[in-house]
Scaffold this active site. Structure first.
Site, PDB file in Angstrom:
ATOM      1  N   TYR A   1       3.597  -1.778   9.143  1.00 25.79           N
ATOM      2  CA  TYR A   1       2.260  -1.315   9.529  1.00 25.79           C
ATOM      3  C   TYR A   1       2.205  -0.823  10.981  1.00 25.79           C
ATOM      4  O   TYR A   1       1.126  -0.793  11.571  1.00 25.79           O
ATOM      5  CB  TYR A   1       1.235  -2.435   9.321  1.00 25.79           C
ATOM      6  CG  TYR A   1       0.758  -2.553   7.877  1.00 25.79           C
ATOM      7  CD1 TYR A   1       0.046  -1.529   7.269  1.00 25.79           C
ATOM      8  CD2 TYR A   1       1.006  -3.704   7.132  1.00 25.79           C
ATOM      9  CE1 TYR A   1      -0.403  -1.633   5.960  1.00 25.79           C
ATOM     10  CE2 TYR A   1       0.558  -3.824   5.816  1.00 25.79           C
ATOM     11  CZ  TYR A   1      -0.146  -2.779   5.239  1.00 25.79           C
ATOM     12  OH  TYR A   1      -0.595  -2.887   3.946  1.00 25.79           O
TER      13      TYR A   1
ATOM     14  N   HIS B   1      -1.825  -2.035  -1.592  1.00 25.01           N
ATOM     15  CA  HIS B   1      -1.591  -0.928  -0.651  1.00 25.01           C
ATOM     16  C   HIS B   1      -0.968   0.215  -1.431  1.00 25.01           C
ATOM     17  O   HIS B   1      -0.171  -0.025  -2.336  1.00 25.01           O
ATOM     18  CB  HIS B   1      -0.624  -1.351   0.466  1.00 25.01           C
ATOM     19  CG  HIS B   1      -0.077  -0.182   1.233  1.00 25.01           C
ATOM     20  ND1 HIS B   1      -0.777   0.423   2.249  1.00 25.01           N
ATOM     21  CD2 HIS B   1       1.071   0.544   1.079  1.00 25.01           C
ATOM     22  CE1 HIS B   1      -0.068   1.456   2.704  1.00 25.01           C
ATOM     23  NE2 HIS B   1       1.061   1.545   2.013  1.00 25.01           N
TER      24      HIS B   1
ATOM     25  N   GLU C   1       7.948   4.968   3.123  1.00 21.51           N
ATOM     26  CA  GLU C   1       7.620   3.608   2.678  1.00 21.51           C
ATOM     27  C   GLU C   1       8.529   3.154   1.539  1.00 21.51           C
ATOM     28  O   GLU C   1       8.902   1.981   1.472  1.00 21.51           O
ATOM     29  CB  GLU C   1       6.142   3.534   2.279  1.00 21.51           C
ATOM     30  CG  GLU C   1       5.212   3.679   3.481  1.00 21.51           C
ATOM     31  CD  GLU C   1       3.733   3.600   3.123  1.00 21.51           C
ATOM     32  OE1 GLU C   1       2.915   3.687   4.043  1.00 21.51           O
ATOM     33  OE2 GLU C   1       3.402   3.453   1.932  1.00 21.51           O
TER      34      GLU C   1
ATOM     35  N   ARG D   1      -9.525  -2.481  -6.519  1.00 23.54           N
ATOM     36  CA  ARG D   1     -10.202  -3.144  -5.391  1.00 23.54           C
ATOM     37  C   ARG D   1     -11.615  -3.586  -5.760  1.00 23.54           C
ATOM     38  O   ARG D   1     -12.072  -4.632  -5.308  1.00 23.54           O
ATOM     39  CB  ARG D   1     -10.173  -2.231  -4.169  1.00 23.54           C
ATOM     40  CG  ARG D   1      -8.760  -2.207  -3.536  1.00 23.54           C
ATOM     41  CD  ARG D   1      -8.632  -1.112  -2.545  1.00 23.54           C
ATOM     42  NE  ARG D   1      -7.405  -1.193  -1.756  1.00 23.54           N
ATOM     43  CZ  ARG D   1      -6.889  -0.147  -1.111  1.00 23.54           C
ATOM     44  NH1 ARG D   1      -7.484   1.024  -1.157  1.00 23.54           N
ATOM     45  NH2 ARG D   1      -5.779  -0.284  -0.412  1.00 23.54           N
TER      46      ARG D   1
ATOM     47  N   LYS E   1      -0.688  -7.314  -2.747  1.00 24.82           N
ATOM     48  CA  LYS E   1      -0.779  -8.103  -1.514  1.00 24.82           C
ATOM     49  C   LYS E   1      -0.954  -9.602  -1.799  1.00 24.82           C
ATOM     50  O   LYS E   1      -1.267 -10.006  -2.924  1.00 24.82           O
ATOM     51  CB  LYS E   1      -1.951  -7.579  -0.679  1.00 24.82           C
ATOM     52  CG  LYS E   1      -1.762  -6.137  -0.202  1.00 24.82           C
ATOM     53  CD  LYS E   1      -2.888  -5.736   0.744  1.00 24.82           C
ATOM     54  CE  LYS E   1      -2.704  -4.323   1.245  1.00 24.82           C
ATOM     55  NZ  LYS E   1      -3.741  -3.965   2.269  1.00 24.82           N
TER      56      LYS E   1
ATOM     57  N   PHE F   1      -7.398  -4.844  14.138  1.00 26.80           N
ATOM     58  CA  PHE F   1      -7.079  -5.747  13.029  1.00 26.80           C
ATOM     59  C   PHE F   1      -5.575  -5.884  12.780  1.00 26.80           C
ATOM     60  O   PHE F   1      -5.170  -6.543  11.826  1.00 26.80           O
ATOM     61  CB  PHE F   1      -7.789  -5.291  11.746  1.00 26.80           C
ATOM     62  CG  PHE F   1      -7.479  -3.877  11.330  1.00 26.80           C
ATOM     63  CD1 PHE F   1      -6.316  -3.556  10.643  1.00 26.80           C
ATOM     64  CD2 PHE F   1      -8.371  -2.848  11.619  1.00 26.80           C
ATOM     65  CE1 PHE F   1      -6.018  -2.259  10.261  1.00 26.80           C
ATOM     66  CE2 PHE F   1      -8.085  -1.524  11.247  1.00 26.80           C
ATOM     67  CZ  PHE F   1      -6.911  -1.247  10.558  1.00 26.80           C
TER      68      PHE F   1
ATOM     69  N   THR G   1     -10.615   1.596   0.329  1.00 24.78           N
ATOM     70  CA  THR G   1     -10.028   0.492   1.115  1.00 24.78           C
ATOM     71  C   THR G   1     -10.965  -0.703   1.175  1.00 24.78           C
ATOM     72  O   THR G   1     -10.540  -1.851   0.987  1.00 24.78           O
ATOM     73  CB  THR G   1      -9.730   0.987   2.556  1.00 24.78           C
ATOM     74  OG1 THR G   1      -8.880   2.127   2.471  1.00 24.78           O
ATOM     75  CG2 THR G   1      -9.052  -0.091   3.384  1.00 24.78           C
TER      76      THR G   1
ATOM     77  N   ARG H   1      -4.160   6.189  -5.633  1.00 21.99           N
ATOM     78  CA  ARG H   1      -5.300   5.944  -4.739  1.00 21.99           C
ATOM     79  C   ARG H   1      -6.611   5.872  -5.526  1.00 21.99           C
ATOM     80  O   ARG H   1      -7.515   5.107  -5.193  1.00 21.99           O
ATOM     81  CB  ARG H   1      -5.342   7.004  -3.638  1.00 21.99           C
ATOM     82  CG  ARG H   1      -4.113   6.876  -2.728  1.00 21.99           C
ATOM     83  CD  ARG H   1      -4.069   7.927  -1.641  1.00 21.99           C
ATOM     84  NE  ARG H   1      -5.072   7.702  -0.613  1.00 21.99           N
ATOM     85  CZ  ARG H   1      -4.977   6.773   0.331  1.00 21.99           C
ATOM     86  NH1 ARG H   1      -3.939   5.951   0.360  1.00 21.99           N
ATOM     87  NH2 ARG H   1      -5.909   6.631   1.244  1.00 21.99           N
TER      88      ARG H   1
ATOM     89  N   ASN I   1      -7.420  -6.849   0.461  1.00 23.70           N
ATOM     90  CA  ASN I   1      -7.872  -5.858  -0.522  1.00 23.70           C
ATOM     91  C   ASN I   1      -6.853  -5.596  -1.647  1.00 23.70           C
ATOM     92  O   ASN I   1      -6.810  -4.516  -2.228  1.00 23.70           O
ATOM     93  CB  ASN I   1      -8.306  -4.562   0.181  1.00 23.70           C
ATOM     94  CG  ASN I   1      -7.171  -3.862   0.891  1.00 23.70           C
ATOM     95  OD1 ASN I   1      -6.075  -4.400   1.006  1.00 23.70           O
ATOM     96  ND2 ASN I   1      -7.433  -2.656   1.374  1.00 23.70           N
TER      97      ASN I   1
END
Ligand code: CMP
Length: 140
Positions: free
Chosen positions: A51, A117, A128, A104, A11, A59, A93, A87, A114
């Site tokens: 998203y 993704h 995705e 993270r 990100k 948010f 998250t 993950r 964060n």
């Protein structure tokens, strides 16, 4: 164990701080292969579409603005149980809840900023991946 593919995004908070290589090293150290990767700048419209599932969340606007604020690196990770493994490597998250050694925990600034993704299930991974990559761009 099943070989899977999952979609990963590095990100804007991480690309801004030049962390792409350090984050990729975490994936590779965990046995995940980066089988496709490109650096792109999302428009607000593209971020909103990606998203869309979070459209009703408070948010959502902030999330889309952030994702369109600077380049991201989109990538396909491949490996045994790649979805769950990614993950695990990313951590929770909210970085406040992330385990030591996770991306993270080490790099994220907040629940919004964060750093990464990752897809959460096989169906979303397929969707995705197809959002960002054509079949021709995937070379295992
Ligand atoms: P990600 O895995 O990209 O999926 C949705 C994102 O929404 C999530 O990571 C967070 O970055 C973001 N998000 C979740 N909760 C919040 C929140 N309370 N405030 C801002 N962003 C959030």
């Amino acid at each position: 164990m099943a070989t899977e593919r999952t979609l990963s995004i590095i990100k804007p908070d991480a690309t801004n701080r030049n962390l792409t290589g350090k984050i990729n090293a975490k994936f590779e150290d965990a046995g995940l292969r980066i089988v496709a990767q490109k650096r792109i700048k999302l428009s607000m419209e593209q971020a909103g579409k990606f998203y869309e599932v979070h459209k009703e969340r408070p948010f959502y606007g902030e999330l889309c603005e952030f994702m369109a604020s600077a380049p991201v690196v989109v990538q396909v990770l491949e490996g045994d149980n790649a979805i769950a493994k990614n993950r695990e490597v990313m951590g929770a998250t909210n970085p406040a809840n992330a385990e030591p050694g996770t991306i993270r925990k080490e790099f994220a600034l907040s629940v919004g900023e964060n750093s990464v993704h990752g897809s959460d299930a096989p169906e979303t991974a397929a969707q995705e991946i197809a959002f960002f990559f054509s079949g021709l761009e995937l070379v295992g």
